[in-house]
Design a protein around this motif. Sequence first.
Motif, PDB file in Angstrom:
ATOM      1  N   VAL A  94      36.908  30.908  44.140  1.00 51.04           N
ATOM      2  CA  VAL A  94      35.569  31.951  44.718  1.00 51.04           C
ATOM      3  C   VAL A  94      35.573  32.951  44.872  1.00 51.04           C
ATOM      4  N   GLU A  95      34.649  33.318  43.852  1.00 50.28           N
ATOM      5  CA  GLU A  95      34.180  34.778  43.866  1.00 50.28           C
ATOM      6  C   GLU A  95      32.688  35.444  43.527  1.00 50.28           C
ATOM      7  N   ALA A  96      32.391  36.335  44.585  1.00 55.20           N
ATOM      8  CA  ALA A  96      31.295  37.167  45.185  1.00 55.20           C
ATOM      9  C   ALA A  96      31.170  38.072  43.857  1.00 55.20           C
ATOM     10  N   GLU A  97      30.312  38.321  43.035  1.00 54.27           N
ATOM     11  CA  GLU A  97      29.717  39.950  42.671  1.00 54.27           C
ATOM     12  C   GLU A  97      28.466  40.493  42.476  1.00 54.27           C
ATOM     13  N   ASP A  98      28.902  41.601  43.961  1.00 52.44           N
ATOM     14  CA  ASP A  98      27.801  42.142  43.539  1.00 52.44           C
ATOM     15  C   ASP A  98      27.361  43.110  42.549  1.00 52.44           C
ATOM     16  N   LEU A  99      25.526  42.856  41.533  1.00 51.73           N
ATOM     17  CA  LEU A  99      25.468  42.852  40.443  1.00 51.73           C
ATOM     18  C   LEU A  99      24.845  43.994  40.291  1.00 51.73           C
ATOM     19  N   MET A 100      24.800  44.619  41.215  1.00 49.01           N
ATOM     20  CA  MET A 100      24.646  45.854  41.502  1.00 49.01           C
ATOM     21  C   MET A 100      24.992  46.743  40.694  1.00 49.01           C
ATOM     22  N   THR A 101      26.222  46.619  41.032  1.00 49.19           N
ATOM     23  CA  THR A 101      28.078  47.122  41.025  1.00 49.19           C
ATOM     24  C   THR A 101      29.014  46.733  39.791  1.00 49.19           C
ATOM     25  N   GLY A 102      28.886  45.418  39.935  1.00 51.04           N
ATOM     26  CA  GLY A 102      29.900  44.713  38.925  1.00 51.04           C
ATOM     27  C   GLY A 102      30.844  44.347  40.131  1.00 51.04           C
ATOM     28  N   LYS A 103      31.424  44.615  41.534  1.00 53.86           N
ATOM     29  CA  LYS A 103      32.630  44.637  42.164  1.00 53.86           C
ATOM     30  C   LYS A 103      33.146  43.029  42.627  1.00 53.86           C
ATOM     31  N   ARG A 104      33.637  42.320  42.291  1.00 55.03           N
ATOM     32  CA  ARG A 104      33.955  41.469  42.487  1.00 55.03           C
ATOM     33  C   ARG A 104      34.900  41.176  43.629  1.00 55.03           C
ATOM     34  N   THR A 105      34.758  40.043  44.464  1.00 57.21           N
ATOM     35  CA  THR A 105      35.618  40.077  45.615  1.00 57.21           C
ATOM     36  C   THR A 105      35.841  38.671  45.937  1.00 57.21           C
ATOM     37  N   LEU A 106      37.246  38.023  45.584  1.00 54.51           N
ATOM     38  CA  LEU A 106      37.717  36.908  46.555  1.00 54.51           C
ATOM     39  C   LEU A 106      36.888  36.473  47.712  1.00 54.51           C
ATOM     40  N   THR A 107      36.387  35.670  47.883  1.00 48.85           N
ATOM     41  CA  THR A 107      35.264  34.677  49.123  1.00 48.85           C
ATOM     42  C   THR A 107      36.172  33.707  49.449  1.00 48.85           C
ATOM     43  N   ASN A 108      36.974  32.549  48.490  1.00 50.36           N
ATOM     44  CA  ASN A 108      37.207  31.182  49.413  1.00 50.36           C
ATOM     45  C   ASN A 108      38.148  30.912  48.354  1.00 50.36           C
ATOM     46  N   THR A 109      39.822  30.346  49.128  1.00 44.16           N
ATOM     47  CA  THR A 109      39.975  29.596  47.989  1.00 44.16           C
ATOM     48  C   THR A 109      39.809  27.878  48.581  1.00 44.16           C
ATOM     49  N   ALA A 110      39.823  27.064  47.625  1.00 45.26           N
ATOM     50  CA  ALA A 110      39.893  25.297  48.002  1.00 45.26           C
ATOM     51  C   ALA A 110      40.227  24.439  47.496  1.00 45.26           C
ATOM     52  N   TYR A 111      41.238  23.139  47.668  1.00 48.10           N
ATOM     53  CA  TYR A 111      42.051  22.843  46.860  1.00 48.10           C
ATOM     54  C   TYR A 111      40.795  20.688  47.450  1.00 48.10           C
ATOM     55  N   VAL A 112      40.600  20.393  46.032  1.00 47.58           N
ATOM     56  CA  VAL A 112      39.615  19.706  46.263  1.00 47.58           C
ATOM     57  C   VAL A 112      40.387  17.904  46.151  1.00 47.58           C
ATOM     58  N   THR A 113      40.416  17.108  46.468  1.00 48.38           N
ATOM     59  CA  THR A 113      40.722  15.962  45.378  1.00 48.38           C
ATOM     60  C   THR A 113      40.031  15.114  45.368  1.00 48.38           C
ATOM     61  N   SER A 114      39.394  14.590  43.986  1.00 52.78           N
ATOM     62  CA  SER A 114      38.830  14.038  43.488  1.00 52.78           C
ATOM     63  C   SER A 114      39.526  12.387  43.318  1.00 52.78           C
ATOM     64  N   VAL A 115      38.573  10.906  43.457  1.00 48.10           N
ATOM     65  CA  VAL A 115      39.400   9.786  42.984  1.00 48.10           C
ATOM     66  C   VAL A 115      38.782   9.031  41.806  1.00 48.10           C
TER      67      VAL A 115
END
Length: 157
Positions: A94-115
């Motif tokens: 997951v990244e957050a993009e500041d729409l005024m500047t275009g700067k992207r920051t990594l905010t989360n990494t996750a692992y989901v298990t689906s069945v």
Amino acid sequence: MLPPKSPEESKAEMTVRMFPSNANPAGNVFGGEILKQIDLIAGLVAQRHSRTNAVTASIDRVNFLRPVFVGNALILNARLTYAHRSSMEIEITVEAEDLMTGKRTLTNTAYVTSVALGSDGKTVEVPPLKPETEDDKRRFAEGEQRMLQRLKERKKS
Ligand SMILES: CC(C)(COP(=O)(O)OP(=O)(O)OC[C@H]1O[C@@H](n2cnc3c(N)ncnc32)[C@H](O)[C@@H]1OP(=O)(O)O)[C@@H](O)C(=O)NCCC(=O)NCCS
């Protein structure tokens, strides 16, 4: 056995803009809102791979590395890393993009298990995952280790 599929065939990207209703009074987006988007994209990837109803069995620990603010675009990228009989592991960044500047920051990494579930609600086999690139192969091996760890933890509980 079902024909194998590559991670490329089910990967997804999703961009969602964050509004005041997604945040606390100071403008920080709720962790629960981010988790919801993680769950949504993981379900989409799992269903693309399995072409069945896929339910979330677990979400590994999710760290909130940086804040996301109202007005940011949340950019989620998700791909299948590992598949066993009926279970699939999906990695989400997951990244957050500041729409005024275009700067992207990594905010989360996750692992989901689906069945994967059949129409009778019972677990069903999913297509084997066919890792193609060196990166896919590394993710697959790491995913297998995480899956074994989850199995151990399930047995303990
Ligand atoms: C997920 C669920 C179907 C598993 O059912 P179960 O009877 O425990 O099934 P099993 O023990 O036979 O396990 C089936 C598979 O799920 C995996 N699994 C089950 N619980 C898991 C967990 N907590 N974390 C990771 N994998 C899990 C097993 O390893 C197995 O994988 P495999 O078939 O690839 O070997 C069941 O717990 C369930 O329905 N949970 C509710 C799901 C839900 O409502 N999610 C939110 C809405 S989408």
